[in-house]
Each structure stands twice: as C-alpha cells, then as structure tokens.
Design an enzyme around this catalytic site. Structure first.
Site, short mmCIF file in Angstrom:
data_model
loop_
_atom_site.label_atom_id
_atom_site.label_comp_id
_atom_site.label_asym_id
_atom_site.label_seq_id
_atom_site.Cartn_x
_atom_site.Cartn_y
_atom_site.Cartn_z
N ASN A 1 3.86 -24.34 -32.37
CA ASN A 1 4.70 -23.16 -32.57
C ASN A 1 5.07 -23.08 -34.06
O ASN A 1 5.69 -24.00 -34.59
CB ASN A 1 5.95 -23.28 -31.69
CG ASN A 1 6.86 -22.09 -31.85
OD1 ASN A 1 7.17 -21.69 -32.97
ND2 ASN A 1 7.32 -21.54 -30.75
N HIS B 1 9.02 -21.60 -37.19
CA HIS B 1 9.90 -22.13 -38.24
C HIS B 1 9.33 -21.94 -39.64
O HIS B 1 10.08 -21.93 -40.61
CB HIS B 1 10.19 -23.61 -37.99
CG HIS B 1 11.17 -23.79 -36.86
ND1 HIS B 1 12.46 -23.31 -36.94
CD2 HIS B 1 11.04 -24.33 -35.64
CE1 HIS B 1 13.08 -23.58 -35.80
NE2 HIS B 1 12.24 -24.19 -35.00
N HIS C 1 6.51 -16.62 -31.46
CA HIS C 1 7.44 -15.83 -30.67
C HIS C 1 7.83 -14.61 -31.48
O HIS C 1 8.52 -14.72 -32.50
CB HIS C 1 8.68 -16.70 -30.36
CG HIS C 1 9.68 -16.04 -29.47
ND1 HIS C 1 10.79 -16.70 -29.00
CD2 HIS C 1 9.77 -14.78 -28.96
CE1 HIS C 1 11.50 -15.88 -28.24
NE2 HIS C 1 10.91 -14.70 -28.21
N ARG D 1 10.15 -12.03 -31.72
CA ARG D 1 11.44 -11.70 -31.13
C ARG D 1 11.76 -10.23 -31.34
O ARG D 1 11.30 -9.63 -32.31
CB ARG D 1 12.55 -12.57 -31.75
CG ARG D 1 12.41 -14.04 -31.42
CD ARG D 1 13.61 -14.82 -31.91
NE ARG D 1 14.76 -14.60 -31.06
CZ ARG D 1 15.20 -15.49 -30.14
NH1 ARG D 1 14.61 -16.65 -30.00
NH2 ARG D 1 16.23 -15.20 -29.39
N ARG E 1 13.43 -11.84 -36.24
CA ARG E 1 14.15 -12.72 -37.18
C ARG E 1 13.21 -13.70 -37.89
O ARG E 1 13.53 -14.19 -38.95
CB ARG E 1 15.26 -13.49 -36.46
CG ARG E 1 14.77 -14.58 -35.54
CD ARG E 1 15.91 -15.43 -35.05
NE ARG E 1 16.75 -14.71 -34.10
CZ ARG E 1 17.50 -15.32 -33.19
NH1 ARG E 1 17.54 -16.64 -33.14
NH2 ARG E 1 18.22 -14.64 -32.34
N GLU F 1 4.52 -15.66 -27.43
CA GLU F 1 5.78 -15.74 -26.66
C GLU F 1 6.53 -14.46 -26.88
O GLU F 1 6.65 -13.99 -28.02
CB GLU F 1 6.65 -16.88 -27.19
CG GLU F 1 6.34 -18.22 -26.66
CD GLU F 1 7.29 -19.25 -27.27
OE1 GLU F 1 8.41 -18.89 -27.69
OE2 GLU F 1 6.88 -20.39 -27.35
N THR G 1 15.47 -20.22 -27.94
CA THR G 1 15.43 -19.88 -26.52
C THR G 1 16.28 -20.86 -25.71
O THR G 1 16.09 -22.06 -25.81
CB THR G 1 13.97 -19.93 -26.02
OG1 THR G 1 13.16 -19.24 -26.95
CG2 THR G 1 13.84 -19.30 -24.65
N GLU H 1 5.28 -22.50 -17.96
CA GLU H 1 5.59 -23.48 -19.00
C GLU H 1 6.93 -24.10 -18.61
O GLU H 1 7.95 -23.40 -18.54
CB GLU H 1 5.69 -22.82 -20.39
CG GLU H 1 6.05 -23.87 -21.46
CD GLU H 1 6.01 -23.32 -22.88
OE1 GLU H 1 5.23 -22.39 -23.18
OE2 GLU H 1 6.78 -23.85 -23.71
N HIS I 1 9.55 -27.28 -25.56
CA HIS I 1 10.91 -27.07 -26.07
C HIS I 1 11.61 -28.41 -26.26
O HIS I 1 11.80 -29.15 -25.31
CB HIS I 1 11.77 -26.17 -25.18
CG HIS I 1 12.79 -25.42 -25.99
ND1 HIS I 1 13.92 -26.00 -26.48
CD2 HIS I 1 12.81 -24.13 -26.44
CE1 HIS I 1 14.60 -25.12 -27.18
NE2 HIS I 1 13.95 -23.97 -27.18
N1 PXP Z 1 8.08 -23.23 -25.79
C1 PXP Z 1 8.90 -22.15 -25.80
C2 PXP Z 1 8.81 -21.19 -24.66
C3 PXP Z 1 9.81 -21.92 -26.84
O1 PXP Z 1 10.61 -20.85 -26.82
C4 PXP Z 1 9.83 -22.84 -27.93
C5 PXP Z 1 10.76 -22.60 -29.08
O2 PXP Z 1 10.46 -21.42 -29.72
C6 PXP Z 1 8.95 -23.93 -27.89
C7 PXP Z 1 8.11 -24.12 -26.81
C8 PXP Z 1 8.91 -24.93 -29.01
O3 PXP Z 1 10.13 -25.62 -29.05
P1 PXP Z 1 10.44 -26.59 -30.27
O4 PXP Z 1 10.47 -25.77 -31.50
O5 PXP Z 1 11.77 -27.16 -29.89
O6 PXP Z 1 9.34 -27.62 -30.29
#
Ligand code: PXP
Length: 249
Positions: free
Chosen positions: A7, A10, A43, A45, A49, A70, A101, A151, A190
C-alpha cells in the site's frame, strides 16, 4: 505462500504535505515492484487526502503486477473503478475524520446496497474484496452478496497485547478457514509490521497481505543515511563543477 501487496498511500501523504510533485507514488510503485511486490494497493479516498485521481490513472498504465483499488462503497467510486479497471477493488468503510481505516465494513448491516455495487463491478470482470472484521456473520454476509474475496482486518491482532495476540491470531485462522469453506478467497491487512507479520503469513489459505505503513517507515530507516550523504556530496562538490570543470564555475 502469501503474496505481498504494498500500500503506497503514505508516499502520497508525504507529497501532499507540501502539495508538490515528490515523492511521486507512481514512480515509487516501480521501485516497489522491483523490490518484489506482487501488487500495488492504493486507497482513493473521497477527500483525496493522499492518493489523487491522476495517480490511479497513471498507475493503471504503469503497474505491471496487480493494481488493487481500495475505495468506499459509493456511486462516485464505482464509476471511477469501472473507468480505470483495476485488477481488484477492495471495498472499505470510510469516515472523513478518521486517521486511517477504522474497523471493517459492516456487510451484514448493509447487504442490499453493497450487493448492487459488488454485482456491478464483478459483472464488469473486476473482482471485489470486502475488508471485514474476522467474524462469522460478516463472512456469511460477504458470501451472500457474492463477493469473491474478503480482506480480513488484522488491526485488532496487530494492536493486541502480547498475551492477547494468540487469541486474535486464532480468530484470524478460524475466519480464514470459515471463509474458504464458504468459497471465499482470503487476503488480510492493516497494522502488520516486521514484528507481527509471520504468523499471519503462515495462516493456511492466506493469499495476499496488504501492507503499507511499516514498509514506508522502514524505507526511511534504511534510506535516510544515503539520502543525507548524497545531499552533503552535492553541497561540497557541486554538480556543475563535475560537469564543466571549476574554471567555468
Ligand atoms: N488494507 C486496508 C483495507 C487498509 O485500509 C490499509 C490501510 O490503508 C491497509 C491494508 C494497510 O495498512 P497498513 O498501512 O497499516 O499496513
């Protein structure tokens, strides 16, 4: 063996902090793939953001692994997904005032609306995954609305104390087994970190882990020294000297 979806939200967070062009998540996705990622997750959003529409459009053209989009279950997002055609859509709950999330999607509580969106996407050959807490009623509801994937939310496991973690891991294992018995394919994510990922990766039938924050944090840790060294070198040995010789400086 589970595969890895990275992901990259960030990376976009850092760019948006300055509203500038770097770091570019699209360029970074290439490095993420070179590092061995099996997929890129973003994602988009509703408040934009971090990831922007332009990112998703360019990633669709450049990602050579798999693009997992996402998104919230809204008409706007479904229209975007149908036009971009990611390799998978993961539906997540979304609130404007959350930092990230929080909690899984309440599939059991909103079956009708979600079913329509799942069918719309899957009939356009876009597989849909539902981000849910690892509990039986959400799994059964996910099956009932014909999603292909779930997921499993690993946030509670990740935040659990050392003594509670085995219990949370058992919940994930049970949920994975139950999902598979219902015919659902299983991803998870997550809050996973370099410290807690291994037992989750070892869960039978786990197909893909989506991991973001810890990898971006680690990239800073392993890359910061080199970045400072490069800047120092440039200050002390300007590039134009290297290119033209000091008499032209
Ligand atoms: N899966 C989903 C559905 C998420 O919303 C996120 C965070 O955006 C992640 C995985 C990844 O989470 P993390 O950044 O904590 O590894």
């Amino acid at each position: 063996m589970a595969s890895l979806g990275v992901n990259i939200d960030h990376i976009a967070n850092v760019r948006q902090a300055r509203q500038t062009v770097e770091p570019d998540p699209v360029t970074m996705a290439l490095l993420v793939e070179l590092g061995g990622a099996d997929g890129i997750t973003v994602h988009l959003r509703e408040d934009r953001r971090h990831i922007q529409d332009r990112d998703v459009e360019l990633l669709r053209a450049t990602v050579r692994s798999r693009l997992n989009l996402e998104m919230a279950a809204t008409a706007e997002m479904v229209a975007i997904a149908l036009s971009i055609r990611p390799d998978m859509v993961t539906l997540v709950p979304e609130q404007r005032n959350e930092v990230t999330t929080e909690g899984g999607l309440d599939v059991a509580g909103q079956q009708q609306g979600l079913k329509q969106m799942v069918e719309q996407l899957q009939s356009a050959s876009i597989p849909v995954s539902l981000f849910i807490d690892p509990v039986p009623d959400q799994l059964e509801a996910s099956r009932a609305i014909t999603a292909s994937w779930v997921e499993l939310h690993t946030g509670t496991y990740a935040e659990a104390s050392w003594s509670e973690q085995p219990f949370e891991l058992a919940r994930l294992k049970d949920a994975s087994a139950r999902a598979r018995s219902l015919g659902l394919r299983v991803n998870a994510g997550h809050g996973l970190t370099y410290q807690n990922v291994e037992p989750v990766a070892a869960i039978e039938g786990m197909e893909e882990l989506n991991i973001g924050h810890t990898i971006v944090a680690r990239a800073l840790a392993v890359g910061l020294q080199a970045a400072v060294r490069e800047m120092k070198q440039l200050i002390q040995n300007p590039r134009r000297d290297r290119l033209f010789g000091s008499q032209h400086g």
